[in-house]
Scaffold this motif. Structure first.
Motif, short mmCIF file in Angstrom:
data_model
loop_
_atom_site.label_atom_id
_atom_site.label_comp_id
_atom_site.label_asym_id
_atom_site.label_seq_id
_atom_site.Cartn_x
_atom_site.Cartn_y
_atom_site.Cartn_z
N TYR A 1 -0.75 15.84 -10.38
CA TYR A 1 -1.31 14.51 -10.64
C TYR A 1 -0.25 13.64 -11.31
CZ TYR A 1 -4.82 11.08 -12.26
OH TYR A 1 -5.56 9.95 -12.50
N PHE A 2 0.08 12.53 -10.66
CA PHE A 2 1.08 11.61 -11.18
C PHE A 2 0.44 10.25 -11.45
CE2 PHE A 2 3.10 14.40 -8.07
CZ PHE A 2 4.16 14.93 -8.78
N VAL A 3 0.91 9.59 -12.49
CA VAL A 3 0.59 8.19 -12.72
C VAL A 3 1.92 7.45 -12.72
CG1 VAL A 3 -0.38 6.48 -14.30
CG2 VAL A 3 -1.47 8.73 -14.06
N ALA A 4 1.97 6.33 -11.98
CA ALA A 4 3.24 5.61 -11.82
C ALA A 4 3.03 4.12 -12.02
CB ALA A 4 3.82 5.88 -10.44
N GLY B 1 -3.46 -4.32 -9.47
CA GLY B 1 -3.81 -3.57 -8.27
C GLY B 1 -3.47 -2.09 -8.40
N LEU B 2 -4.17 -1.26 -7.65
CA LEU B 2 -3.94 0.19 -7.65
C LEU B 2 -3.75 0.68 -6.22
CD1 LEU B 2 -6.63 1.63 -10.13
CD2 LEU B 2 -4.17 1.43 -10.54
N VAL B 3 -2.85 1.63 -6.06
CA VAL B 3 -2.72 2.36 -4.80
C VAL B 3 -2.87 3.85 -5.13
CG1 VAL B 3 -1.23 3.00 -2.88
CG2 VAL B 3 -1.27 0.64 -3.71
N ILE B 4 -3.80 4.50 -4.46
CA ILE B 4 -4.04 5.93 -4.67
C ILE B 4 -3.43 6.69 -3.50
CG2 ILE B 4 -5.80 7.72 -4.94
CD1 ILE B 4 -7.65 5.61 -6.11
N GLY B 5 -2.45 7.52 -3.80
CA GLY B 5 -1.79 8.34 -2.79
C GLY B 5 -2.30 9.77 -2.85
N ILE C 1 -1.69 14.14 -6.01
CA ILE C 1 -2.27 12.80 -6.10
C ILE C 1 -1.39 11.93 -6.97
CG2 ILE C 1 -4.22 11.47 -7.05
CD1 ILE C 1 -6.02 13.82 -6.19
N GLN C 2 -1.17 10.69 -6.54
CA GLN C 2 -0.40 9.75 -7.34
C GLN C 2 -1.16 8.44 -7.47
OE1 GLN C 2 3.86 9.67 -6.88
NE2 GLN C 2 3.92 7.43 -6.95
N ILE C 3 -1.38 8.01 -8.71
CA ILE C 3 -2.05 6.74 -9.01
C ILE C 3 -0.97 5.72 -9.35
CG2 ILE C 3 -3.85 5.60 -10.33
CD1 ILE C 3 -4.77 8.09 -8.73
N ASN C 4 -0.85 4.69 -8.53
CA ASN C 4 0.20 3.69 -8.69
C ASN C 4 -0.38 2.40 -9.25
OD1 ASN C 4 2.56 5.08 -7.04
ND2 ASN C 4 0.71 5.28 -5.78
N MET C 5 0.13 1.97 -10.41
CA MET C 5 -0.35 0.75 -11.07
C MET C 5 0.65 -0.38 -10.84
SD MET C 5 -1.57 2.28 -14.77
CE MET C 5 0.11 2.73 -15.21
#
Length: 438
Positions: free
Chosen positions: A96-99, A144-148, A135-139
């Protein structure tokens, strides 16, 4: 666009997996999948309430609901044991990544979709790492958010991945698991579909992956109006039914590929168009409704070129290819498969294609459709996505996704880098695709 990973952790199921579920033996069809983790990206625009505090709250909700969902989808938190072809359901956790995304607003990505394709892999996270799910949550600074999401093909096909994502979104939106809406997945296909003692076809080696150096991915868009026109000119009174949008787009791409092959080899070759088809609804007696794993067959349409190579200088008419596809896909959809025949049937169809690729005497074009998956209904609690995309893949194939309106098709094409320009200049591709996609 600069993507900075700010957090990395392993998300474990909120409740431990019982010891008797620790080992998940993969089915024969699971075992022969490529060791890849296909990716899907979900794009959620900023809204008026999405300040820094709200975005952080959403990310925490995603993490908590993911942990709760993994209790039912416990193999995703395990590790693939290649030597034994099984999943160790050890609750080690999902990657799990947050970016944070710098130098670009989400609306800019959406405005420049085709220019950004090579950079989208930075939003997917995980790559070819050992965890089954990444999973990567891009802020974005705009809110806006992009969920990979990447999941191992050894464990899940597209249907299974859709079950998981839908369950996770439901848990996030409802603030927890709701017994009335929860999906109850089953994983042990070998307990429902017998394999021991059967004379399974010998598994042919998989064709090598194209790789990132030799391949390129492009996106072309067929809007609803162009597809309606295609369906009208492609239909013939002799067909048992009207062609679907997937069938006419497949035929158009197949025909364009034949043109590329003709230019390359100097004559028209026999070619196969193979479409992935879910077999769950055809199995007798039926499986549990949310059976996860790889239950995909191939509906293969075959065009046979004349033996006289010198006379093969014209690609076939589109209508003829549509007829071949209708025949192969209708047969695949309507033919019931007994449980004891499922694995032999799936292995046999794969072997036929692998053998054709290995011999190199015919052209083989692979297609997968994600159309009609509820991708644009995936709501984690702050609205539905405005775009759903893939990224570059390492194998030659065409993958279809719905457009946001639902009546068009986005075709994600991963082909040989040298052949792609010629394909994109095909007169029918130019005529029936939206110009901004090229």
């Amino acid at each position: 666009m600069e993507v900075q990973i700010t957090r990395t952790k392993l998300i474990k199921p909120s409740a431990p997996t019982p010891p008797h579920l620790r080992i998940l033996k993969l089915s024969p069809v699971d075992q022969i999948q490529y060791s890849i983790k296909p990716a899907a990206l979900l794009y959620y625009p900023a809204d008026g309430s999405a300040g820094a505090e709200e975005v952080e709250r959403r990310i925490n909700r995603l993490e908590t609901s993911l942990s709760e969902t993994l209790t039912s989808f416990y193999p995703l938190a395990g590790r693939y044991i290649e030597d034994g072809n099984w999943i160790d359901c050890n609750d080690e956790g999902v990657e799990y990544f947050v970016a944070k995304v710098k130098g670009c607003r989400l609306r800019e990505v959406l405005r420049r979709r085709d220019e950004m394709i090579d950079q989208l892999s930075h939003l997917a996270g995980g790559g070819f790492t050992s965890p089954v799910l990444s999973i990567q949550i891009n802020m974005f600074d705009c809110g806006g958010l992009v969920i990979g999401i990447r999941v191992s093909h050894h464990l899940f096909d597209g249907f299974s991945a859709a079950c998981f994502i839908t369950s996770w979104a439901t848990a996030s939106r409802n603030g927890g698991i709701d017994d009335h809406e929860v999906i109850s997945p089953t994983f042990d296909l070998t307990s429902f579909l017998p394999a021991n003692g059967l004379r399974l076809p010998m598994m042919k080696p998989r064709p090598p992956l194209m790789g990132t150096d030799n391949g390129v991915t492009k996106r072309i868009v067929f809007d609803g109006a162009k597809i309606s026109a295609l369906r009208a000119i492609s239909h013939d009174p002799s067909f048992p039914r009207k062609p679907s949008r997937v069938e006419v787009v497949t035929a158009l791409i197949w025909r364009a590929h034949m043109g590329v092959s003709l230019a390359k080899h100097g004559c028209l070759r026999t070619s196969l168009a193979a479409h992935s088809m879910d077999v769950r609804t055809r199995i007798v007696p039926p499986l549990p409704p949310s059976s996860c794993g790889n239950l995909v067959s191939r509906a293969t349409a075959r065009f046979v070129a004349a033996e006289n190579c010198a006379g093969n200088t014209e690609v076939p008419e589109l209508k003829g290819l549509v007829g071949l596809l209708i025949g192969s896909m209708t047969k695949c959809k309507e033919t019931a498969v007994k449980r004891e025949d499922v694995f032999p049937t799936l292995l046999r169809t794969r072997n036929e294609l692998h053998e054709a690729v290995e011999k190199g005497e015919v052209d083989v074009f692979m297609f997968t459709s994600w159309c009609n998956f509820p991708a644009y209904k995936i709501d984690f609690g702050w609205g539905k996505p405005v775009w759903v995309s893939r990224i570059h893949s390492g194998y030659e194939a065409a993958t279809f996704l719905d457009t946001e309106g639902g009546d068009g098709i986005e075709a994600w094409l991963s082909f040989n880098k040298q052949e792609m320009p010629l394909f994109l200049q095909d007169k029918d591709i130019l005529a029936f695709t939206s110009q901004e996609a090229l």
